[in-house]
Design a protein around this motif. Structure first.
Motif, PDB file in Angstrom:
ATOM      1  N   GLU A  42       0.868  -1.218   0.012  1.00 54.57           N
ATOM      2  CA  GLU A  42       0.019  -0.107  -0.049  1.00 54.57           C
ATOM      3  C   GLU A  42       0.738   1.264  -0.049  1.00 54.57           C
ATOM      4  O   GLU A  42       0.523   2.338  -0.776  1.00 54.57           O
ATOM      5  N   PHE A  43       2.277   1.230   0.713  1.00 51.00           N
ATOM      6  CA  PHE A  43       2.843   2.439   0.874  1.00 51.00           C
ATOM      7  C   PHE A  43       3.454   2.614  -0.538  1.00 51.00           C
ATOM      8  O   PHE A  43       3.655   3.776  -1.095  1.00 51.00           O
ATOM      9  N   ILE A  44       3.829   1.517  -1.035  1.00 50.97           N
ATOM     10  CA  ILE A  44       4.650   1.678  -2.461  1.00 50.97           C
ATOM     11  C   ILE A  44       3.492   2.444  -3.451  1.00 50.97           C
ATOM     12  O   ILE A  44       3.956   3.251  -4.197  1.00 50.97           O
ATOM     13  N   GLY A  45       2.003   2.026  -3.416  1.00 57.09           N
ATOM     14  CA  GLY A  45       1.181   2.510  -4.043  1.00 57.09           C
ATOM     15  C   GLY A  45       1.086   4.048  -3.898  1.00 57.09           C
ATOM     16  O   GLY A  45       0.811   4.942  -4.670  1.00 57.09           O
ATOM     17  N   VAL A  46       1.006   4.450  -2.490  1.00 63.25           N
ATOM     18  CA  VAL A  46       1.153   5.755  -2.259  1.00 63.25           C
ATOM     19  C   VAL A  46       2.224   6.628  -2.850  1.00 63.25           C
ATOM     20  O   VAL A  46       1.819   7.782  -3.596  1.00 63.25           O
ATOM     21  N   VAL A  47       3.459   6.139  -2.811  1.00 63.89           N
ATOM     22  CA  VAL A  47       4.590   6.841  -3.357  1.00 63.89           C
ATOM     23  C   VAL A  47       4.472   6.821  -5.033  1.00 63.89           C
ATOM     24  O   VAL A  47       4.744   7.894  -5.315  1.00 63.89           O
ATOM     25  N   ARG A  48       3.776   5.921  -5.615  1.00 63.82           N
ATOM     26  CA  ARG A  48       3.864   5.988  -6.814  1.00 63.82           C
ATOM     27  C   ARG A  48       2.692   6.588  -7.561  1.00 63.82           C
ATOM     28  O   ARG A  48       2.094   6.755  -8.549  1.00 63.82           O
ATOM     29  N   GLY A  49       1.742   7.296  -6.564  1.00 61.00           N
ATOM     30  CA  GLY A  49       0.409   8.015  -6.861  1.00 61.00           C
ATOM     31  C   GLY A  49      -0.615   7.218  -6.934  1.00 61.00           C
ATOM     32  O   GLY A  49      -1.763   8.012  -7.475  1.00 61.00           O
ATOM     33  N   ARG A  50      -0.644   6.078  -6.653  1.00 61.21           N
ATOM     34  CA  ARG A  50      -1.981   5.363  -6.681  1.00 61.21           C
ATOM     35  C   ARG A  50      -3.003   5.860  -5.982  1.00 61.21           C
ATOM     36  O   ARG A  50      -3.001   6.311  -4.783  1.00 61.21           O
ATOM     37  N   LYS A  51      -4.099   6.096  -6.559  1.00 56.91           N
ATOM     38  CA  LYS A  51      -5.492   6.668  -5.855  1.00 56.91           C
ATOM     39  C   LYS A  51      -6.006   5.722  -4.669  1.00 56.91           C
ATOM     40  O   LYS A  51      -5.761   4.588  -4.735  1.00 56.91           O
ATOM     41  N   PRO A  52      -6.701   6.480  -3.693  1.00 57.51           N
ATOM     42  CA  PRO A  52      -7.145   5.587  -2.610  1.00 57.51           C
ATOM     43  C   PRO A  52      -8.185   4.450  -2.884  1.00 57.51           C
ATOM     44  O   PRO A  52      -9.104   4.937  -4.107  1.00 57.51           O
ATOM     45  N   GLY A  53      -8.036   3.341  -2.615  1.00 60.92           N
ATOM     46  CA  GLY A  53      -9.059   2.318  -3.243  1.00 60.92           C
ATOM     47  C   GLY A  53      -8.727   1.513  -4.299  1.00 60.92           C
ATOM     48  O   GLY A  53      -9.437   0.763  -4.840  1.00 60.92           O
ATOM     49  N   SER A  54      -7.477   2.015  -5.167  1.00 59.90           N
ATOM     50  CA  SER A  54      -7.141   1.422  -6.239  1.00 59.90           C
ATOM     51  C   SER A  54      -6.633   0.345  -5.884  1.00 59.90           C
ATOM     52  O   SER A  54      -5.749   0.037  -4.824  1.00 59.90           O
ATOM     53  N   SER A  55      -6.218  -0.486  -6.925  1.00 62.05           N
ATOM     54  CA  SER A  55      -5.660  -1.863  -6.848  1.00 62.05           C
ATOM     55  C   SER A  55      -4.827  -2.272  -7.856  1.00 62.05           C
ATOM     56  O   SER A  55      -5.458  -2.412  -8.961  1.00 62.05           O
ATOM     57  N   ARG A  56      -3.787  -3.068  -8.022  1.00 61.46           N
ATOM     58  CA  ARG A  56      -3.162  -3.538  -9.141  1.00 61.46           C
ATOM     59  C   ARG A  56      -3.885  -4.874  -9.454  1.00 61.46           C
ATOM     60  O   ARG A  56      -3.656  -5.051 -10.873  1.00 61.46           O
ATOM     61  N   GLY A  57      -4.729  -5.245  -8.695  1.00 59.04           N
ATOM     62  CA  GLY A  57      -5.462  -6.486  -9.043  1.00 59.04           C
ATOM     63  C   GLY A  57      -6.915  -6.294  -9.408  1.00 59.04           C
ATOM     64  O   GLY A  57      -7.491  -7.234 -10.072  1.00 59.04           O
ATOM     65  N   GLN A  58      -7.134  -5.063  -9.505  1.00 58.29           N
ATOM     66  CA  GLN A  58      -8.410  -4.715 -10.039  1.00 58.29           C
ATOM     67  C   GLN A  58      -8.557  -4.759 -11.681  1.00 58.29           C
ATOM     68  O   GLN A  58      -7.395  -4.716 -12.309  1.00 58.29           O
ATOM     69  N   ALA A  59      -9.856  -5.228 -12.165  1.00 56.22           N
ATOM     70  CA  ALA A  59      -9.925  -5.386 -13.683  1.00 56.22           C
ATOM     71  C   ALA A  59      -9.641  -4.042 -14.259  1.00 56.22           C
ATOM     72  O   ALA A  59      -9.736  -3.130 -13.834  1.00 56.22           O
ATOM     73  N   ALA A  60      -8.917  -4.033 -15.504  1.00 51.59           N
ATOM     74  CA  ALA A  60      -8.656  -2.804 -16.262  1.00 51.59           C
ATOM     75  C   ALA A  60      -9.996  -2.410 -16.726  1.00 51.59           C
ATOM     76  O   ALA A  60     -11.081  -2.817 -17.012  1.00 51.59           O
ATOM     77  N   THR A  61      -9.885  -0.981 -17.085  1.00 52.81           N
ATOM     78  CA  THR A  61     -11.191  -0.070 -17.364  1.00 52.81           C
ATOM     79  C   THR A  61     -11.482  -0.689 -18.792  1.00 52.81           C
ATOM     80  O   THR A  61     -10.536  -0.474 -19.748  1.00 52.81           O
ATOM     81  N   PRO A  62     -12.540  -0.979 -18.983  1.00 59.15           N
ATOM     82  CA  PRO A  62     -13.000  -1.370 -20.413  1.00 59.15           C
ATOM     83  C   PRO A  62     -12.710  -0.042 -21.499  1.00 59.15           C
ATOM     84  O   PRO A  62     -12.729   1.145 -21.029  1.00 59.15           O
ATOM     85  N   PRO A  63     -12.251  -0.295 -22.708  1.00 58.11           N
ATOM     86  CA  PRO A  63     -11.891   0.919 -23.747  1.00 58.11           C
ATOM     87  C   PRO A  63     -13.189   1.601 -24.085  1.00 58.11           C
ATOM     88  O   PRO A  63     -14.231   0.779 -24.136  1.00 58.11           O
ATOM     89  N   LYS A  64     -12.971   2.891 -24.328  1.00 56.55           N
ATOM     90  CA  LYS A  64     -14.099   3.548 -24.738  1.00 56.55           C
ATOM     91  C   LYS A  64     -14.569   3.150 -26.151  1.00 56.55           C
ATOM     92  O   LYS A  64     -13.893   2.613 -26.924  1.00 56.55           O
ATOM     93  N   ARG A  65     -16.052   3.168 -26.399  1.00 57.65           N
ATOM     94  CA  ARG A  65     -16.530   2.581 -27.589  1.00 57.65           C
ATOM     95  C   ARG A  65     -16.408   3.867 -28.893  1.00 57.65           C
ATOM     96  O   ARG A  65     -16.610   4.845 -28.408  1.00 57.65           O
ATOM     97  N   THR A  66     -16.272   3.392 -29.761  1.00 48.60           N
ATOM     98  CA  THR A  66     -16.218   4.223 -30.895  1.00 48.60           C
ATOM     99  C   THR A  66     -17.645   4.806 -31.353  1.00 48.60           C
ATOM    100  O   THR A  66     -18.612   4.160 -30.925  1.00 48.60           O
ATOM    101  N   ALA A  67     -17.820   5.776 -32.031  1.00 45.70           N
ATOM    102  CA  ALA A  67     -19.013   6.372 -32.523  1.00 45.70           C
ATOM    103  C   ALA A  67     -19.866   5.283 -33.300  1.00 45.70           C
ATOM    104  O   ALA A  67     -21.294   5.224 -33.021  1.00 45.70           O
TER     105      ALA A  67
END
Length: 237
Positions: A183-208
């Motif tokens: 968690e501290f390494i995440g703080v130093v790297r600028g990771r936001k509260p509640g975020s996790s390296r284990g969370q699924a990646a954000t889906p890509p935005k759909r095209t028009a």
């Protein structure tokens, strides 16, 4: 039951305040203990387990450690306020070629071809070397944070434009890390509260086009649901 805690070592001139503040906001029940360590002893303190994580200066013996580079410090020359270097905003190595230079035993500037003539007497540490600069024995080349840390009214410092920078890094023991350390390494790297390296990646935005097709499919599905059984094309009378 003892509350979980983390011990952060930091070398002279290290600035952990920002991360300490963020940690306290996120984990008020898990104290972050601070431990000052000499630059030459920081890596050994990590390997011995005296600290869990540390701000260290590079280059250093980092065997058995994981290292995350953080930032590069400007290298400066410290001199009396009436010294010639004070007349300019910056200096070059050539400007210091004829200067007597103090080299403390805890010197952290990796500059093999540093300018000037080293004084035979080596002060025990940077703080003692600053005292000798004030006494007129010579100048001192250090990272800017150390010049600020040991600043005196009778001394000044100027950036050396062609000097190597002084890297600062975060280090910790190799191998699996505790959740607190992760968690501290995440703080130093600028990771936001509640975020996790284990969370699924954000889906890509759909095209028009994809959005348009999705809307058409949604309308078609809605029409099928709304249409009642019967002969197609004929409404009720």
């Amino acid at each position: 039951m003892t509350a979980p805690s983390l011990t952060l070592g930091y070398v002279p001139g290290g600035t952990p305040a920002k991360w300490v503040r963020h940690w306290a906001q996120r984990h008020p029940d898990a104290p972050l203990q601070l431990c000052a360590v000499a630059a030459a002893d920081a890596a050994d303190a990590l390997r011995a387990g005296d600290v869990d994580v540390a701000l260290i200066r590079l280059p250093a013996d980092t065997g058995g450690l994981s290292v995350i580079p953080l930032y590069e410090e400007t290298t400066v020359v410290v001199a009396p306020t009436d010294h010639l270097v004070s007349a300019a905003e910056t200096v070059t190595a050539a400007d210091l070629a004829a200067e007597p230079v103090l080299l403390p035993l805890d010197n952290v500037v990796a500059w093999p071809d540093a300018p000037g003539t080293p004084i035979e007497h080596q002060p025990e540490n940077t703080e003692a070397a600053v005292e000798l600069v004030a006494a007129g024995m010579g100048v001192l080349i250090v990272p800017q944070s150390l010049a600020r840390l040991y600043h005196r009214k009778d001394l000044t410092y100027r950036p050396i434009t062609d000097a190597p920078t002084c890297p600062v890094a975060l280090a910790f023991q190799d191998g699996p890390q505790s959740p607190l350390l992760e968690e501290f390494i995440g703080v130093v790297r600028g990771r936001k509260p509640g975020s996790s390296r284990g969370q699924a990646a954000t889906p890509p935005k759909r095209t028009a086009r994809e959005k348009t097709l999705a809307k058409q499919a949604a309308r078609a599905a809605a029409g099928k649901v709304a249409r009642k059984p019967g002969r197609p094309g004929r409404g009720r009378r």
